[in-house]
Structures are given as C-alpha cells and as structure tokens.
Design a protein around this motif. Structure first.
Motif, PDB file in Angstrom:
ATOM      1  N   PHE A 158      36.799  51.300 -44.892  1.00  0.00           N
ATOM      2  CA  PHE A 158      37.672  51.951 -45.860  1.00  0.00           C
ATOM      3  C   PHE A 158      37.524  51.366 -47.261  1.00  0.00           C
ATOM      4  CE2 PHE A 158      39.888  53.169 -41.945  1.00  0.00           C
ATOM      5  CZ  PHE A 158      40.033  54.523 -42.177  1.00  0.00           C
ATOM      6  N   ALA A 159      37.292  50.066 -47.374  1.00  0.00           N
ATOM      7  CA  ALA A 159      37.224  49.455 -48.699  1.00  0.00           C
ATOM      8  C   ALA A 159      35.915  49.750 -49.425  1.00  0.00           C
ATOM      9  CB  ALA A 159      37.422  47.947 -48.585  1.00  0.00           C
ATOM     10  N   TYR A 160      34.806  49.826 -48.677  1.00  0.00           N
ATOM     11  CA  TYR A 160      33.501  49.929 -49.333  1.00  0.00           C
ATOM     12  C   TYR A 160      32.733  51.217 -49.031  1.00  0.00           C
ATOM     13  CZ  TYR A 160      34.253  44.961 -50.152  1.00  0.00           C
ATOM     14  OH  TYR A 160      34.779  43.754 -50.543  1.00  0.00           O
ATOM     15  N   MET A 161      32.933  51.799 -47.864  1.00  0.00           N
ATOM     16  CA  MET A 161      32.074  52.901 -47.447  1.00  0.00           C
ATOM     17  C   MET A 161      32.753  54.272 -47.529  1.00  0.00           C
ATOM     18  SD  MET A 161      29.369  51.164 -46.835  1.00  0.00           S
ATOM     19  CE  MET A 161      28.351  52.488 -46.231  1.00  0.00           C
ATOM     20  N   HIS A 162      34.037  54.340 -47.290  1.00  0.00           N
ATOM     21  CA  HIS A 162      34.728  55.634 -47.272  1.00  0.00           C
ATOM     22  C   HIS A 162      34.807  56.200 -48.682  1.00  0.00           C
ATOM     23  CE1 HIS A 162      37.703  58.734 -46.481  1.00  0.00           C
ATOM     24  NE2 HIS A 162      37.491  58.538 -45.189  1.00  0.00           N
ATOM     25  N   PRO A 163      34.305  57.427 -48.920  1.00  0.00           N
ATOM     26  CA  PRO A 163      34.201  57.944 -50.289  1.00  0.00           C
ATOM     27  C   PRO A 163      35.528  58.363 -50.915  1.00  0.00           C
ATOM     28  CG  PRO A 163      33.476  59.608 -48.739  1.00  0.00           C
ATOM     29  CD  PRO A 163      33.711  58.352 -47.939  1.00  0.00           C
ATOM     30  N   THR A 164      36.574  58.582 -50.120  1.00  0.00           N
ATOM     31  CA  THR A 164      37.821  59.109 -50.683  1.00  0.00           C
ATOM     32  C   THR A 164      38.981  58.125 -50.582  1.00  0.00           C
ATOM     33  OG1 THR A 164      38.459  60.099 -48.560  1.00  0.00           O
ATOM     34  CG2 THR A 164      37.143  61.450 -50.056  1.00  0.00           C
ATOM     35  N   PHE A 165      38.713  56.897 -50.195  1.00  0.00           N
ATOM     36  CA  PHE A 165      39.793  55.933 -49.998  1.00  0.00           C
ATOM     37  C   PHE A 165      39.781  54.899 -51.106  1.00  0.00           C
ATOM     38  CE2 PHE A 165      41.582  51.995 -48.347  1.00  0.00           C
ATOM     39  CZ  PHE A 165      42.773  52.434 -47.792  1.00  0.00           C
ATOM     40  N   TYR A 196      41.347  51.354 -52.068  1.00  0.00           N
ATOM     41  CA  TYR A 196      41.978  50.223 -51.400  1.00  0.00           C
ATOM     42  C   TYR A 196      43.342  49.931 -52.024  1.00  0.00           C
ATOM     43  CZ  TYR A 196      42.698  45.578 -49.479  1.00  0.00           C
ATOM     44  OH  TYR A 196      43.212  44.491 -48.837  1.00  0.00           O
ATOM     45  N   GLY A 197      44.361  49.844 -51.179  1.00  0.00           N
ATOM     46  CA  GLY A 197      45.708  49.559 -51.633  1.00  0.00           C
ATOM     47  C   GLY A 197      46.582  50.777 -51.735  1.00  0.00           C
ATOM     48  N   LYS A 198      45.987  51.965 -51.847  1.00  0.00           N
ATOM     49  CA  LYS A 198      46.752  53.214 -51.898  1.00  0.00           C
ATOM     50  C   LYS A 198      45.820  54.353 -51.522  1.00  0.00           C
ATOM     51  CE  LYS A 198      45.780  54.149 -56.738  1.00  0.00           C
ATOM     52  NZ  LYS A 198      46.275  54.652 -58.020  1.00  0.00           N
ATOM     53  N   GLY A 199      45.877  54.838 -50.341  1.00  0.00           N
ATOM     54  CA  GLY A 199      44.965  55.883 -49.901  1.00  0.00           C
ATOM     55  C   GLY A 199      44.877  57.005 -50.901  1.00  0.00           C
ATOM     56  N   SER A 200      43.733  57.622 -50.997  1.00  0.00           N
ATOM     57  CA  SER A 200      43.527  58.681 -51.987  1.00  0.00           C
ATOM     58  C   SER A 200      42.714  59.809 -51.383  1.00  0.00           C
ATOM     59  CB  SER A 200      42.791  58.112 -53.206  1.00  0.00           C
ATOM     60  OG  SER A 200      42.459  59.129 -54.116  1.00  0.00           O
ATOM     61  N   ASP A 201      43.044  61.036 -51.820  1.00  0.00           N
ATOM     62  CA  ASP A 201      42.299  62.216 -51.378  1.00  0.00           C
ATOM     63  C   ASP A 201      41.334  62.686 -52.452  1.00  0.00           C
ATOM     64  OD1 ASP A 201      43.597  62.302 -48.956  1.00  0.00           O
ATOM     65  OD2 ASP A 201      45.261  63.475 -49.758  1.00  0.00           O
ATOM     66  N   LYS A 202      41.256  61.951 -53.546  1.00  0.00           N
ATOM     67  CA  LYS A 202      40.385  62.351 -54.633  1.00  0.00           C
ATOM     68  C   LYS A 202      38.927  62.198 -54.234  1.00  0.00           C
ATOM     69  CE  LYS A 202      39.899  59.591 -58.042  1.00  0.00           C
ATOM     70  NZ  LYS A 202      40.146  58.765 -59.247  1.00  0.00           N
ATOM     71  N   ARG A 203      38.123  63.217 -54.534  1.00  0.00           N
ATOM     72  CA  ARG A 203      36.708  63.149 -54.209  1.00  0.00           C
ATOM     73  C   ARG A 203      36.000  62.211 -55.168  1.00  0.00           C
ATOM     74  NH1 ARG A 203      36.232  64.086 -49.553  1.00  0.00           N
ATOM     75  NH2 ARG A 203      34.013  64.379 -49.884  1.00  0.00           N
ATOM     76  N   ILE A 204      34.906  61.640 -54.714  1.00  0.00           N
ATOM     77  CA  ILE A 204      34.171  60.735 -55.583  1.00  0.00           C
ATOM     78  C   ILE A 204      33.434  61.529 -56.641  1.00  0.00           C
ATOM     79  CG2 ILE A 204      33.843  59.040 -53.767  1.00  0.00           C
ATOM     80  CD1 ILE A 204      30.978  60.053 -53.536  1.00  0.00           C
ATOM     81  N   SER A 205      33.205  60.903 -57.758  1.00  0.00           N
ATOM     82  CA  SER A 205      32.435  61.528 -58.817  1.00  0.00           C
ATOM     83  C   SER A 205      30.961  61.242 -58.599  1.00  0.00           C
ATOM     84  CB  SER A 205      32.881  60.979 -60.177  1.00  0.00           C
ATOM     85  OG  SER A 205      32.600  59.600 -60.245  1.00  0.00           O
ATOM     86  N   THR A 206      30.117  61.938 -59.352  1.00  0.00           N
ATOM     87  CA  THR A 206      28.679  61.716 -59.238  1.00  0.00           C
ATOM     88  C   THR A 206      28.225  60.574 -60.138  1.00  0.00           C
ATOM     89  OG1 THR A 206      28.309  63.390 -60.943  1.00  0.00           O
ATOM     90  CG2 THR A 206      28.225  64.113 -58.654  1.00  0.00           C
ATOM     91  N   LYS A 207      29.154  59.987 -60.842  1.00  0.00           N
ATOM     92  CA  LYS A 207      28.837  58.864 -61.730  1.00  0.00           C
ATOM     93  C   LYS A 207      28.452  57.647 -60.938  1.00  0.00           C
ATOM     94  CE  LYS A 207      30.889  56.023 -65.379  1.00  0.00           C
ATOM     95  NZ  LYS A 207      32.117  55.784 -66.169  1.00  0.00           N
ATOM     96  N   ILE A 208      27.373  57.012 -61.309  1.00  0.00           N
ATOM     97  CA  ILE A 208      26.913  55.830 -60.604  1.00  0.00           C
ATOM     98  C   ILE A 208      27.748  54.622 -61.021  1.00  0.00           C
ATOM     99  CG2 ILE A 208      24.979  54.257 -60.237  1.00  0.00           C
ATOM    100  CD1 ILE A 208      24.663  56.945 -58.919  1.00  0.00           C
ATOM    101  N   HIS A 209      28.120  53.830 -60.018  1.00  0.00           N
ATOM    102  CA  HIS A 209      28.890  52.619 -60.287  1.00  0.00           C
ATOM    103  C   HIS A 209      27.993  51.629 -61.026  1.00  0.00           C
ATOM    104  CE1 HIS A 209      31.515  49.277 -59.921  1.00  0.00           C
ATOM    105  NE2 HIS A 209      32.298  49.842 -59.004  1.00  0.00           N
ATOM    106  N   THR A 210      28.426  51.198 -62.205  1.00  0.00           N
ATOM    107  CA  THR A 210      27.602  50.283 -63.010  1.00  0.00           C
ATOM    108  C   THR A 210      28.148  48.872 -63.044  1.00  0.00           C
ATOM    109  OG1 THR A 210      28.838  50.927 -64.990  1.00  0.00           O
ATOM    110  CG2 THR A 210      26.820  52.161 -64.493  1.00  0.00           C
ATOM    111  N   ASN A 211      29.267  48.638 -62.395  1.00  0.00           N
ATOM    112  CA  ASN A 211      29.880  47.295 -62.415  1.00  0.00           C
ATOM    113  C   ASN A 211      29.382  46.450 -61.266  1.00  0.00           C
ATOM    114  OD1 ASN A 211      31.434  48.075 -64.649  1.00  0.00           O
ATOM    115  ND2 ASN A 211      33.003  48.953 -63.311  1.00  0.00           N
ATOM    116  N   LEU A 212      28.095  46.216 -61.162  1.00  0.00           N
ATOM    117  CA  LEU A 212      27.519  45.436 -60.086  1.00  0.00           C
ATOM    118  C   LEU A 212      27.033  44.103 -60.644  1.00  0.00           C
ATOM    119  CD1 LEU A 212      25.477  48.182 -58.201  1.00  0.00           C
ATOM    120  CD2 LEU A 212      27.750  47.299 -57.648  1.00  0.00           C
TER     121      LEU A 212
END
Length: 230
Positions: free
Chosen positions: A205-212, A214-230
């Motif tokens: 749920f914290a790392y792999m689930h696309p709509t969750f 962490y700390g407050k479940g969410s139904d929002k779909r993921i965006s196509t924007k690439i995560h740049t904070n790595l």
C-alpha cells in the motif's frame, strides 16, 4: 566469528582422491557467504513452503540469498515509488530506508525473543531464514504488478496468504523445534508471523498501490507525471 564443526575435504593428488577429515572451527565466511548458485536456487524454492517433504527440508541457510532478495526488493519498490503520485510519497520513508530498517530490527527482535524463550538458534541462522522469506514478498509484489498492476487488492491478499503465509509458516516450524516451552513458541512464532505479513502489506500500500496515499486512503488516480524526488 567462528563456529565449531567438521567437514570432509576431498584433495586430488596424482589422479587420486584422499578424504581428509578436518576438525575445528568453521569461519563466518565459509559458513554463510560461500554458497553456489544452485544451492541458492534450492533454498529459495524451499523458503516458499513449510518443511513438509524432502525438497523443502533444507535447514542450512546463508546470507548471500537474503542479500539478493533485499536488492531485488528495493528495486521493485523504487519502481512503484517512481510511478506513484508525488503527493502520495511525501509522508513515507524511501524504500531503501524501510527495507533496511526491517531487515535490521526484525531479526534483532526475533533473536531477543528466542533468547528469552531459550531457543537453540544462532542469530545469523535466524537472519538467514527471515531473509529467504523475503522472496515471498518479491513474488507477491511482482505478480500483482504483472497481472493486475497492483489495482486488485483481492489478488494481492491471495498471494499474500499463499506465498507470504507459507514462507512465514516455514520459519515458525523451524523455530518450534528449537523452543522448549509451548507458551514461548506461541509468543515468538506469532510475533514473527504477523510482522512478516504486516511488512508485506505495508510495502504494497505504501509503495506499490497506485491509488493509496499513506496515512489517508485515497481514490485519486495517479498522474502520468514521473516522480522526480528520488
């Protein structure tokens, strides 16, 4: 660190083999780090089920297989971490931090409980068994990504109880044989069993689930924007 034991060493001399018995102490490197790829493969397969038949009754462990499991697990978690909405990853630790905390704290907790229960198991043997159990996490997360893109919780929990449950059960059965008192068996085995499965649920749920989030479940779909904070 060294361990008492004996070994049979075959020394070829003039096309002949002489069996030389060596009694003494087995070094840490020889015991836990020198292992063939074939043995690692056998131990990975054995870690996915309880020791109920000959193929799964492999008791020797090493630390090379668990280290490979940790590296692959961090890699798959960074894949999920990268495709999630950046706002869903602001409040959680980086995957490498979460995995390293688990592989350090969980064996230490298990070893302390084993010592309180007077179990006859070495720390590195316990750490190796718990490390090989991480392959169930890898298989569960990879199957969930390949088949349902981590969107089907039902499929994830099926893999959780199938692979994660069987691998945790194997560790518990190994510990039961080394703990003399039934009450301590229940305490140690239930603690490690639950922590093993809860860690997999957290990773899902914290790392792999696309709509969750962490700390407050969410139904929002993921965006196509690439995560740049790595």
């Amino acid at each position: 660190m060294a361990y008492k034991g004996s070994a049979i060493v075959l020394v070829p001399t003039d096309s002949k083999e002489y069996s030389v018995k060596v009694d003494g102490r087995v070094s840490f490197v020889n015991r836990y780090m020198r292992v063939t790829p074939y043995d690692i493969g056998r131990r990975i397969i054995a870690s996915l089920g309880p020791p109920c038949n000959k193929k799964f009754k492999i008791e020797n462990v090493d630390l090379v297989g668990p280290l490979l499991a940790v590296l692959f697990l961090i890699a798959i978690l960074y894949y999920g971490y990268r495709i999630k909405d950046p706002s869903a990853t602001d409040s959680i630790l980086a995957p490498v931090t979460s995995v390293l905390l688990y592989i350090v704290l969980n064996p230490c907790l298990g070893f302390v409980l084993c010592k309180l229960a007077r179990a006859s198991i070495a720390f590195w043997d316990l750490a190796g068994s718990l490390g090989y159990a991480l392959y169930s996490h890898l298989i569960t997360l990879i199957l969930s990504v390949l088949i349902y893109q981590e969107e089907s919780n039902a499929f994830f929990f099926l893999c959780l109880f199938l692979f994660g449950g069987l691998s945790a059960l194997r560790v518990c059965i190994i510990l039961i044989t080394s703990i003399p008192k039934p009450a301590f068996r229940l305490l140690v085995c239930s603690t490690l069993f639950v922590s093993h499965l809860l860690f997999l649920i957290f990773l899902h749920f914290a790392y792999m689930h696309p709509t969750f989030i962490y700390g407050k479940g969410s139904d929002k779909r993921i965006s196509t924007k690439i995560h740049t904070n790595l």
